[in-house]
Design a protein around this motif. Structure first.
Motif, PDB file in Angstrom:
ATOM      1  N   GLU A  47      26.922 155.162  53.116  1.00 21.98           N
ATOM      2  CA  GLU A  47      28.324 155.563  53.289  1.00 21.98           C
ATOM      3  C   GLU A  47      28.845 156.278  52.041  1.00 21.98           C
ATOM      4  N   LEU A  48      28.513 155.756  50.865  1.00 24.26           N
ATOM      5  CA  LEU A  48      28.948 156.381  49.617  1.00 24.26           C
ATOM      6  C   LEU A  48      28.337 157.769  49.473  1.00 24.26           C
ATOM      7  N   ALA A  49      27.069 157.894  49.830  1.00 20.51           N
ATOM      8  CA  ALA A  49      26.397 159.190  49.738  1.00 20.51           C
ATOM      9  C   ALA A  49      27.013 160.205  50.704  1.00 20.51           C
ATOM     10  N   THR A  50      27.354 159.755  51.898  1.00 18.85           N
ATOM     11  CA  THR A  50      27.944 160.642  52.891  1.00 18.85           C
ATOM     12  C   THR A  50      29.317 161.147  52.437  1.00 18.85           C
ATOM     13  N   ILE A  51      30.096 160.260  51.852  1.00 22.31           N
ATOM     14  CA  ILE A  51      31.443 160.631  51.401  1.00 22.31           C
ATOM     15  C   ILE A  51      31.389 161.596  50.219  1.00 22.31           C
ATOM     16  N   THR A  52      30.487 161.358  49.289  1.00 28.08           N
ATOM     17  CA  THR A  52      30.465 162.120  48.038  1.00 28.08           C
ATOM     18  C   THR A  52      29.523 163.315  48.053  1.00 28.08           C
ATOM     19  N   GLY A  53      28.498 163.279  48.914  1.00 28.46           N
ATOM     20  CA  GLY A  53      27.483 164.330  48.884  1.00 28.46           C
ATOM     21  C   GLY A  53      26.440 164.122  47.814  1.00 28.46           C
ATOM     22  N   ALA A  54      26.528 163.004  47.088  1.00 23.68           N
ATOM     23  CA  ALA A  54      25.560 162.677  46.042  1.00 23.68           C
ATOM     24  C   ALA A  54      24.577 161.632  46.568  1.00 23.68           C
ATOM     25  N   SER A  55      23.603 161.277  45.758  1.00 22.48           N
ATOM     26  CA  SER A  55      22.625 160.255  46.116  1.00 22.48           C
ATOM     27  C   SER A  55      23.026 158.939  45.464  1.00 22.48           C
ATOM     28  N   ALA A  56      23.129 157.875  46.258  1.00 29.09           N
ATOM     29  CA  ALA A  56      23.533 156.565  45.753  1.00 29.09           C
ATOM     30  C   ALA A  56      22.333 155.645  45.668  1.00 29.09           C
ATOM     31  N   LEU A  89      24.833 150.153  40.169  1.00 33.11           N
ATOM     32  CA  LEU A  89      24.969 151.157  41.221  1.00 33.11           C
ATOM     33  C   LEU A  89      25.061 152.528  40.574  1.00 33.11           C
ATOM     34  N   GLY A  90      24.266 153.473  41.052  1.00 34.06           N
ATOM     35  CA  GLY A  90      24.269 154.820  40.503  1.00 34.06           C
ATOM     36  C   GLY A  90      24.653 155.851  41.546  1.00 34.06           C
ATOM     37  N   LEU A  91      25.286 156.917  41.096  1.00 33.59           N
ATOM     38  CA  LEU A  91      25.656 158.039  41.958  1.00 33.59           C
ATOM     39  C   LEU A  91      25.191 159.313  41.250  1.00 33.59           C
ATOM     40  N   ARG A  92      24.199 159.992  41.833  1.00 37.65           N
ATOM     41  CA  ARG A  92      23.522 161.118  41.183  1.00 37.65           C
ATOM     42  C   ARG A  92      23.690 162.391  41.991  1.00 37.65           C
ATOM     43  N   GLY A  93      23.965 163.483  41.269  1.00 39.20           N
ATOM     44  CA  GLY A  93      24.098 164.764  41.938  1.00 39.20           C
ATOM     45  C   GLY A  93      23.985 165.913  40.963  1.00 39.20           C
ATOM     46  N   PRO A  94      23.900 167.142  41.471  1.00 32.91           N
ATOM     47  CA  PRO A  94      23.843 168.316  40.592  1.00 32.91           C
ATOM     48  C   PRO A  94      25.133 168.491  39.811  1.00 32.91           C
ATOM     49  N   VAL A  95      25.038 169.197  38.698  1.00 26.52           N
ATOM     50  CA  VAL A  95      26.187 169.379  37.814  1.00 26.52           C
ATOM     51  C   VAL A  95      27.355 170.030  38.540  1.00 26.52           C
ATOM     52  N   ASP A  96      27.077 170.982  39.441  1.00 31.62           N
ATOM     53  CA  ASP A  96      28.179 171.663  40.119  1.00 31.62           C
ATOM     54  C   ASP A  96      28.887 170.756  41.132  1.00 31.62           C
ATOM     55  N   MET A 147      28.961 167.191  40.366  1.00 30.73           N
ATOM     56  CA  MET A 147      29.502 166.152  39.476  1.00 30.73           C
ATOM     57  C   MET A 147      30.274 166.804  38.327  1.00 30.73           C
ATOM     58  N   ILE A 148      31.232 167.663  38.654  1.00 32.28           N
ATOM     59  CA  ILE A 148      32.016 168.342  37.623  1.00 32.28           C
ATOM     60  C   ILE A 148      32.966 167.347  36.954  1.00 32.28           C
ATOM     61  N   ASP A 149      33.399 167.678  35.748  1.00 30.14           N
ATOM     62  CA  ASP A 149      34.231 166.753  34.970  1.00 30.14           C
ATOM     63  C   ASP A 149      35.466 166.298  35.746  1.00 30.14           C
ATOM     64  N   GLN A 150      36.084 167.216  36.476  1.00 34.03           N
ATOM     65  CA  GLN A 150      37.327 166.890  37.176  1.00 34.03           C
ATOM     66  C   GLN A 150      37.111 165.868  38.293  1.00 34.03           C
ATOM     67  N   ARG A 151      35.895 165.788  38.820  1.00 37.10           N
ATOM     68  CA  ARG A 151      35.619 164.872  39.938  1.00 37.10           C
ATOM     69  C   ARG A 151      35.144 163.504  39.471  1.00 37.10           C
ATOM     70  N   ILE A 152      34.747 163.377  38.206  1.00 35.65           N
ATOM     71  CA  ILE A 152      34.156 162.130  37.737  1.00 35.65           C
ATOM     72  C   ILE A 152      35.060 160.913  37.979  1.00 35.65           C
ATOM     73  N   PRO A 153      36.352 160.960  37.638  1.00 34.42           N
ATOM     74  CA  PRO A 153      37.198 159.775  37.889  1.00 34.42           C
ATOM     75  C   PRO A 153      37.232 159.371  39.356  1.00 34.42           C
ATOM     76  N   PHE A 154      37.308 160.354  40.249  1.00 37.59           N
ATOM     77  CA  PHE A 154      37.319 160.079  41.686  1.00 37.59           C
ATOM     78  C   PHE A 154      36.002 159.437  42.114  1.00 37.59           C
ATOM     79  N   LEU A 155      34.887 159.967  41.644  1.00 35.45           N
ATOM     80  CA  LEU A 155      33.574 159.430  42.000  1.00 35.45           C
ATOM     81  C   LEU A 155      33.387 158.020  41.443  1.00 35.45           C
ATOM     82  N   VAL A 156      33.885 157.793  40.233  1.00 35.67           N
ATOM     83  CA  VAL A 156      33.790 156.454  39.632  1.00 35.67           C
ATOM     84  C   VAL A 156      34.565 155.447  40.470  1.00 35.67           C
ATOM     85  N   ASP A 157      35.768 155.824  40.911  1.00 36.97           N
ATOM     86  CA  ASP A 157      36.571 154.911  41.724  1.00 36.97           C
ATOM     87  C   ASP A 157      35.850 154.564  43.028  1.00 36.97           C
ATOM     88  N   LEU A 158      35.257 155.556  43.674  1.00 45.22           N
ATOM     89  CA  LEU A 158      34.526 155.303  44.911  1.00 45.22           C
ATOM     90  C   LEU A 158      33.312 154.409  44.654  1.00 45.22           C
TER      91      LEU A 158
END
Length: 251
Positions: free
Chosen positions: A96-105, A218-225, A227-238
């Motif tokens: 579910e986390l991966a689907t929402i964020t587009g990253a690998s959890a 728990l890890g959330l991994r994705g490409p730099v484009d 995991m941009i700086d502006q999205r980090i707080p949102f991704l951390v909260d999720l």
């Protein structure tokens, strides 16, 4: 041979056999000479250890090539451990986390100087059949930093980590890592900024258990484009919300 020396010899054989088994951790097939060279053992000794591991099911011998690979017994033990740790209960939350964020959890625990992945979303999409990604160095991975930051880690323990692994962006030594771990605890998450692989970032958060003991990360991994700086707080909260859900199902 005296009764006192007999256990020592048995323990040495067991230690050697386990070290030989560890050569196959990457998932590759190996020949006798390759294993002997990696372990610094005589070919005859290596052949005997390999035969014992085949007999017990921990390795298979590929008849067509006379090489060896991991055996079915390990798959059985792996499934048992997987169920005992109840990792299967975390998988829906990772997906579910991966689907929402587009990253690998992923979820990991510590083993020695590595963070060992126990479960990962989108396994085939993210890593294909590359099994080397199962173990990540503690100092250069967000998952590893979590497992160090929320544990009673000593200076001697930090000094023993293999800082030669990782990229030029990973921390170079124990002093720098100590500061990084303090920052990790202060902000509540760990960050890997292309320290393991160029072009990829990972954030890590603790999964707390009984008495707030952190056993998993728990890890959330994705490409730099992504995991941009502006999205980090949102991704951390999720990620923190998901970590709380996983903590609840793991008990």
């Amino acid at each position: 041979m005296s009764s006192e020396s007999r256990p020592t010899g048995s323990l040495q054989s067991l230690t050697r056999a386990l070290a030989v088994l560890g050569c196959f951790r990457s998932g590759e097939e190996l020949g006798v000479s390759e294993v002997a060279r990696r372990q610094g053992l005589a070919v005859s000794t290596t052949h005997r250890l390999l035969a014992a591991l085949v007999e017990t099911g921990f390795l298979d011998r590929v008849e067509a090539t006379s090489r060896y690979r991991l055996g079915g017994a390990l798959a059985e033990y792996g499934q048992i451990a997987y169920r005992q740790h109840r990792i299967h209960l975390a998988e829906p939350h990772l997906e579910e986390l991966a689907t929402i964020t587009g990253a690998s959890a992923s979820i990991a625990t510590r083993h020695g100087n590595d963070a060992v992945l126990l479960g990962t979303s989108r396994w085939r999409e993210a890593d294909g059949n590359d099994l080397q990604g199962l173990r990540l160095p503690l100092h250069a991975s967000a998952l590893g930093k979590v497992l160090l930051a929320w544990a009673p880690t000593t200076d001697d323990e930090l000094a023993r980590l293999p800082y030669e692994t990782g990229t030029a962006r990973s921390v170079p030594g124990p002093a720098e890592l100590g500061k990084e771990l303090a920052l990790t605890r202060e902000r509540g998450y760990a960050f890997n900024d292309e320290e393991l692989e160029h072009g990829f970032r990972t954030i890590g958060v603790p999964i707390c258990g009984d008495a707030d003991r952190v056993r998993f990360a728990l890890g959330l991994r994705g490409p730099v484009d992504l995991m941009i700086d502006q999205r980090i707080p949102f991704l951390v909260d999720l990620a923190k919300v998901t970590a709380g859900e996983i903590s609840a199902v793991l008990g």
